[in-house]
Design an enzyme around this catalytic site. Sequence first.
Site, PDB file in Angstrom:
ATOM      1  CB  THR A 182      -0.983   0.012   1.187  1.00  0.00           C
ATOM      2  OG1 THR A 182      -0.271  -0.189   2.400  1.00  0.00           O
ATOM      3  CG2 THR A 182      -2.024  -1.070   1.029  1.00  0.00           C
ATOM      4  CB  THR A 219       0.401  -5.408  13.307  1.00  0.00           C
ATOM      5  OG1 THR A 219       1.682  -6.015  13.205  1.00  0.00           O
ATOM      6  CG2 THR A 219      -0.107  -5.600  14.697  1.00  0.00           C
ATOM      7  CB  THR A 434      -7.154  13.028  -1.596  1.00  0.00           C
ATOM      8  OG1 THR A 434      -6.162  13.281  -0.599  1.00  0.00           O
ATOM      9  CG2 THR A 434      -8.517  13.178  -1.012  1.00  0.00           C
TER      10      THR A 434
END
Lengths: 434, 434
Positions: A182, A219, A434
């Site tokens: 990510t 995690t 965004t």
Amino acid sequence: MSTDDKDILDSTDTGIALQDAGHTEQDIKDGLSINLDGHVTSPLGYKAGGLHCGIKRKRHDLGWIISEVPAFTAGVYTTNLIQAAPLQVTKESLQVDGSLYAVLVNSGNANACTGMQGLEDAYEMRRMLAEQLEVEKHQVAVVSTGVIGELMPMDKISAGVKEMKEQVAQTTVLDFEKAILTTDTCTKHIAVECVIDGCKVTIGGAAKGSGMIHPNMATMLGFITTDATVEPAALDLALKHLTNKSFNRITVDGDTSTNDMVLLMANGLAKNDSLSPQHPQWDTFLAALELVCKDLAKKIARDGEGATKLIEVQVKGAESEQIAEAVGKSVVGSSLVKTAVYGTDPNWGRIVCAVGYTSELKSLDPNLLSVWLGEIQVVDNGLPVSFNEEEATLYLEQENVKIYVDLQMGSHEATCWGCDLSYDYVRINASYRT
Amino acid sequence: MSTDDKDILDSTDTGIALQDAGHTEQDIKDGLSINLDGHVTSPLGYKAGGLHCGIKRKRHDLGWIISEVPAFTAGVYTTNLIQAAPLQVTKESLQVDGSLYAVLVNSGNANACTGMQGLEDAYEMRRMLAEQLEVEKHQVAVVSTGVIGELMPMDKISAGVKEMKEQVAQTTVLDFEKAILTTDTCTKHIAVECVIDGCKVTIGGAAKGSGMIHPNMATMLGFITTDATVEPAALDLALKHLTNKSFNRITVDGDTSTNDMVLLMANGLAKNDSLSPQHPQWDTFLAALELVCKDLAKKIARDGEGATKLIEVQVKGAESEQIAEAVGKSVVGSSLVKTAVYGTDPNWGRIVCAVGYTSELKSLDPNLLSVWLGEIQVVDNGLPVSFNEEEATLYLEQENVKIYVDLQMGSHEATCWGCDLSYDYVRINASYRT
């Protein structure tokens, strides 16, 4: 590796965490051989790949690991009470007979807080891959990471799984490692070899981390493969035990995600006698697996969002290992310690303060507490040591900062890992969507 | 207020927290009157002042509150296992007969982790002020805040206490409010009046906060004065009870300091009948005190290091108030929620995630969870609500952001406060000592 992915892959990072752990010749002498260029495909019988299916704007977002034969698989999952749909589906898969042929992973969408539709989508992802590979549905695990609360774009997943069939020969494990990321800035992988029953056994691993990272299992996403033959119960035991000493000892921001999972697959192609705690070389296997888990954990900590440094906190002299771990997490998780390390400020008062507010610590004699920044002692039996500030600042400028804490209240110890807190953590997270 | 202090005093901030709490006409109707320009000197019989003695480079760093007559005093202290020397000395003072004439506060040096010398210095500070005021040593409390691990510059303190004698007529409570600050950007003060037994009773307060702020008592310095007559045991009870509903419900960075303390002095000059839970107007007193505590707590949260916004999290539908509070703290303390609010990103997935990892929460039905940003519902019974993103972004641009969470698992509720996480938090803390 294509040129436009340079931004997420920085080869100079490779191996930092491992070298720092001091795993060199001694380990090879002990029968373990570390391959910094190793992958989840280093063990026999695994292939992996990845591609861009359109969940993300540009980067890879769909990846897979496939074993030639069914692999006994152990899993550990987030402790967050809100668990994403793919976790529920994967747990269900593993409950049938504990073995998998394949794992399908997407990034960009967590499929969390998506209700019944999300659950149906996770089942559908599982069905798609099972059908394509012509295996049972319960032999496939699904894993997601990304934004919470948006429905999975199933048309894109569907097209991606179809495209996978054509691309499966061209794409490599490097594509898999990219597809699971990510906000990570680099891929994280390793392999370790050992010899068991005269057979070469390999363990490979890949992971993603970056944000929502806090030591309270699991995690982040971790994928570990091995060609060892291991009894299912022993595989579970080993993964849980070592997760507590590795992935559960890192923190980036104290946020435990809804999606995190570590899977350990063992397909038995190394042909060793089945491993269990009764096997004379069980400890060799555990040691190799521990290396893989700790290396991936440290790489996740080092690549925490906005991190410029890996911080390692070693606590000794505790009344129990649990207390040592709790103190370590408290120090490495302190925003004030993290910003001080970022600013190369040897402000040890913040370390002492974080030791003192560890909630698991029921008693503490401040007059016994000693603290070091690397080899520079800054607190001796509760009192400041006059040290060279310039030298300490220089030490904190390094990429790997070690903090040692001695409580002098017992004989137990633990090591935890984290990263500094920089402007970039704020930048990344103030505008993630965004 | 001198011109060069404009940087730490911003009068536009005054009253924000209070107005936000909606304390207006209704409260006055209920017999409480709020004075936004009130101070610890608003009750009868108190004077306060402050000056620059040289611990800090330029700003005020030594302050005092003096009561005309001995005031029964209650104290709450940090839960950090490492407690600074002044806390030990103040506790000792209050153990003698529970009353004080005066409090001496310094900023710039915490006198923590300073061993026997630090303890001697704290006793010496107490002795200096007691001698100057010609009162018993145990009638003086000492309070410190600032850098940990440096010995107190006693020559400067000594000169400061001497200078105080000359300046005591000129300096005002504004100087006191400035003298207790560290990285705060504004002073924090209020007063509330009520009528008890026909007598006007006033409660005044001042506080400092900024960093090392986490809800686990007492996470900052707070000074509350009243001219009410209150029984000592009732005073203790009231302070502990209301601290749990105010100062213990704020967080800035999760770091609980070694030095924090709240003192509540009651000198009895209002001449009401002695207050205790048996007094018919006990609740009026409690309500007034609660207003003071909550207002100061919210002002501390709003002025957290680098903060641009106050975040209020109201949790309802919990199985107990403790659980509601824990969920609220988890959400308001999440680095990811804080950065999202800073970046005006209505990323509610992070709120839901933080609810889910609240360790005190033993069970949760994700399908009952609802979340609002102000009046905009973003999650309804576990499912995303389609909302106007622009409207939500606009809402998050406000200076006071409210997040509502309904667990729908019980009837208890709690409200917690915190602030956003900005670049400035990192800037301030990466170079605090330099």
